[in-house]
Design an enzyme around this catalytic site. Structure first.
Site, mmCIF file in Angstrom:
data_model
loop_
_atom_site.group_PDB
_atom_site.id
_atom_site.type_symbol
_atom_site.label_atom_id
_atom_site.label_comp_id
_atom_site.label_asym_id
_atom_site.label_seq_id
_atom_site.Cartn_x
_atom_site.Cartn_y
_atom_site.Cartn_z
ATOM 1 N N ARG A 1 37.348 28.635 -4.256
ATOM 2 C CA ARG A 1 36.976 28.820 -5.667
ATOM 3 C C ARG A 1 37.621 30.167 -6.252
ATOM 4 N NH1 ARG A 1 31.562 27.200 -4.584
ATOM 5 N NH2 ARG A 1 31.594 25.056 -4.345
ATOM 6 N N ARG B 1 31.154 17.665 20.438
ATOM 7 C CA ARG B 1 30.999 19.175 20.455
ATOM 8 C C ARG B 1 29.112 18.964 20.526
ATOM 9 N NH1 ARG B 1 33.411 22.657 22.915
ATOM 10 N NH2 ARG B 1 32.664 24.250 21.776
ATOM 11 N N ARG C 1 26.710 30.758 14.313
ATOM 12 C CA ARG C 1 25.921 31.064 13.171
ATOM 13 C C ARG C 1 24.269 31.331 13.331
ATOM 14 N NH1 ARG C 1 26.669 25.319 10.065
ATOM 15 N NH2 ARG C 1 25.507 23.913 11.591
ATOM 16 N N ASP D 1 28.075 13.405 6.506
ATOM 17 C CA ASP D 1 27.108 13.885 5.946
ATOM 18 C C ASP D 1 25.826 12.916 5.511
ATOM 19 O OD1 ASP D 1 28.351 16.451 5.746
ATOM 20 O OD2 ASP D 1 29.297 15.859 3.764
HETATM 21 N N1 UDP Z 1 34.366 26.694 9.254
HETATM 22 C C1 UDP Z 1 34.862 28.226 9.843
HETATM 23 N N2 UDP Z 1 34.113 29.284 9.371
HETATM 24 C C2 UDP Z 1 33.229 29.324 8.726
HETATM 25 C C3 UDP Z 1 32.548 27.983 8.338
HETATM 26 C C4 UDP Z 1 33.184 26.805 8.576
HETATM 27 O O1 UDP Z 1 35.969 28.288 10.128
HETATM 28 O O2 UDP Z 1 32.555 30.237 8.277
HETATM 29 C C5 UDP Z 1 34.948 25.661 9.689
HETATM 30 C C6 UDP Z 1 34.707 25.230 10.822
HETATM 31 O O3 UDP Z 1 35.945 24.583 11.732
HETATM 32 C C7 UDP Z 1 33.790 23.885 10.632
HETATM 33 C C8 UDP Z 1 34.342 23.494 9.428
HETATM 34 O O4 UDP Z 1 34.890 24.568 8.916
HETATM 35 O O5 UDP Z 1 33.591 23.075 11.789
HETATM 36 C C9 UDP Z 1 33.413 22.698 8.552
HETATM 37 O O6 UDP Z 1 32.269 23.705 8.141
HETATM 38 P P1 UDP Z 1 30.997 23.340 7.792
HETATM 39 O O7 UDP Z 1 30.123 24.338 7.318
HETATM 40 O O8 UDP Z 1 31.043 21.984 6.755
HETATM 41 O O9 UDP Z 1 30.191 22.683 9.009
HETATM 42 P P2 UDP Z 1 28.738 22.128 9.421
HETATM 43 O O10 UDP Z 1 27.747 22.794 8.407
HETATM 44 O O11 UDP Z 1 28.922 20.503 9.326
HETATM 45 O O12 UDP Z 1 28.661 22.403 10.846
#
Ligand code: UDP
Length: 385
Positions: free
Chosen positions: A178, A251, A281, A352
């Site tokens: 954005r 995974r 995270r 989702d």
């Molecule tokens: N991703 C990344 N850095 C971040 C967040 C996401 O590289 O800080 C990439 C990563 O490959 C991830 C994808 O973006 O699998 C999708 O992120 P999302 O947050 O949608 O993942 P979820 O919450 O489903 O794990």
């Protein structure tokens, strides 16, 4: 005479289906789940030590643009407003995600206006990539290498256990970019968190005398299910066939739980984007429910790894070899009688919650129509792509 159905899996797909069938058809339903709780990977429960509602299998935020799905879940249980604001730790500094004007200004030490940031990003984007074929190309094409290496390369390598060049561009497309200060992680119109957790919603979906839930009951390939008029399988499709062609790649994630007083990180989710940090995270669960007050806090440090036979599958990898395997299983499934496959695991897709729910509602509708007109019910809710 009442029909007898078996649904395997008490996640959203199986539970929405059970709810719809029992409401619209004269039937009794056995619903099995191999775990000791309902809710699948959306399962939530109150932590005994802190009383905080914990997302046992990682953060789940309800988002949708579809009013009918939002209305549906709100008709089942109460949702409260919640906007997911993710922060990212990269090279020792905290940034705003998804990539927005603040992130760009933070990373490059600028004070760009939206128009200036747009022009600036165009100078970073690799325009020689006209048709991005994978995750890395998609990133380099649209955000350039500085933002890519700061926020995506390391995280993605840890998350997926492979080079981002091996992954589909669609994974990156989940996240918006954005040119304003909007730091809502999602782009959807409706968003919220259920007051009694997702398992509270699922419990209500299953509250019916004609739905009999059996927990700790695992479906084994080859079990005698001939007493049922139809079976709906929401587990991994390869497991139904006892992995006869091999295992589909997933995974999985594991969590290190830790406790503390007060507020650990000031937000629900902090991503750790550097490759050297072993986890992806940290989720601090009390921030999902800011209407509640808790003195203590509980956090999950999340690690990603390859799925072994006894691990819970999370993210379908969908590499080329997986897609070839999936087609073989789907072809075999098409030959079965009185069995249908639905949900994230049975269709092997990164889905989702709102998609799972929407697809299950539509599937139930098609099944009911087929039942009424004496036609063959659908085997899958989707066409494989
Ligand atoms: N991703 C990344 N850095 C971040 C967040 C996401 O590289 O800080 C990439 C990563 O490959 C991830 C994808 O973006 O699998 C999708 O992120 P999302 O947050 O949608 O993942 P979820 O919450 O489903 O794990």
């Amino acid at each position: 005479m009442a029909k007898k159905y078996l649904i395997i899996g008490a996640g959203f797909s199986g539970s929405v289906l059970a709810n719809q069938l029992v409401k619209n058809l004269d039937c009794v339903i056995d619903l099995w789940d191999e775990r000791d709780h309902i809710g699948g990977n959306c399962h939530t429960e109150r932590d005994e030590q802190t009383g905080i509602m914990v997302h046992k299998y990682g953060p789940h935020i309800f988002n949708t643009d579809k009013k009918e799905i939002w209305d549906f879940v709100n008709s089942i249980g109460e949702f409260r407003p919640y906007v997911h604001r993710v922060k990212a730790m990269s090279n020792g500094k905290v940034y705003s995600l998804p990539v927005n004007l603040h992130t760009i200004n933070q990373l490059f030490g600028k004070s760009f206006t939206p128009a200036e940031a747009k022009v600036f990003l165009e100078t970073l984007a690799d325009e020689s990539i006209t048709d991005p074929k994978n995750f890395e190309e998609q990133a380099l094409r649209f955000i350039g290498k500085e933002l890519y290496y700061a926020f995506f390369y390391g995280y993605t390598k840890k998350q997926w256990g492979c080079e981002p060049t091996e992954l589909p561009a669609s994974i990156l497309k989940r996240i918006p970019v954005r040119f304003n200060y909007d730091d809502n992680y999602h782009n959807n119109i409706f968003t919220g968190i259920p007051v009694d957790g997702y398992s509270g919603i699922i419990e209500k979906l299953l509250e019916h005398e004609k739905i009999r839930v059996s927990l700790n009951k695992k479906f084994e390939s080859g079990m005698d299910i001939s007493g049922y008029d139809h079976v709906f399988f929401t587990g991994p499709i390869d497991a139904w066939f006892n992995f006869k062609y091999g295992r589909l790649g997933y995974r999985t994630v594991t969590f290190d739980t830790f406790y503390g007083d007060g507020d650990f990180q000031g937000t629900t989710q902090m991503n750790y984007c550097d490759e050297e940090v072993p986890y992806t995270r940290i989720t601090e669960h009390k921030h999902f429910t800011n209407w509640e007050h808790h003195d203590k806090t509980i956090c999950f440090k999340e690690y990603s790894k390859e799925t072994e036979a006894t691990d819970i599958p999370y993210y379908p990898k969908r590499l080329q070899q997986d897609k070839t395997l999936l087609l073989k299983y789907r072809n075999d499934a098409e030959l079965l009688q009185k069995v249908s496959f639905l949900g994230r695991l049975a269709t092997y897709r990164y889905m989702d919650m709102h998609n799972v729910i929407g697809e299950s509602l539509n599937f139930a509708k098609s099944f009911l129509e087929a039942d009424k007109s004496g036609k063959t019910p659908p085997i899958f809710p989707n066409i494989e792509q």
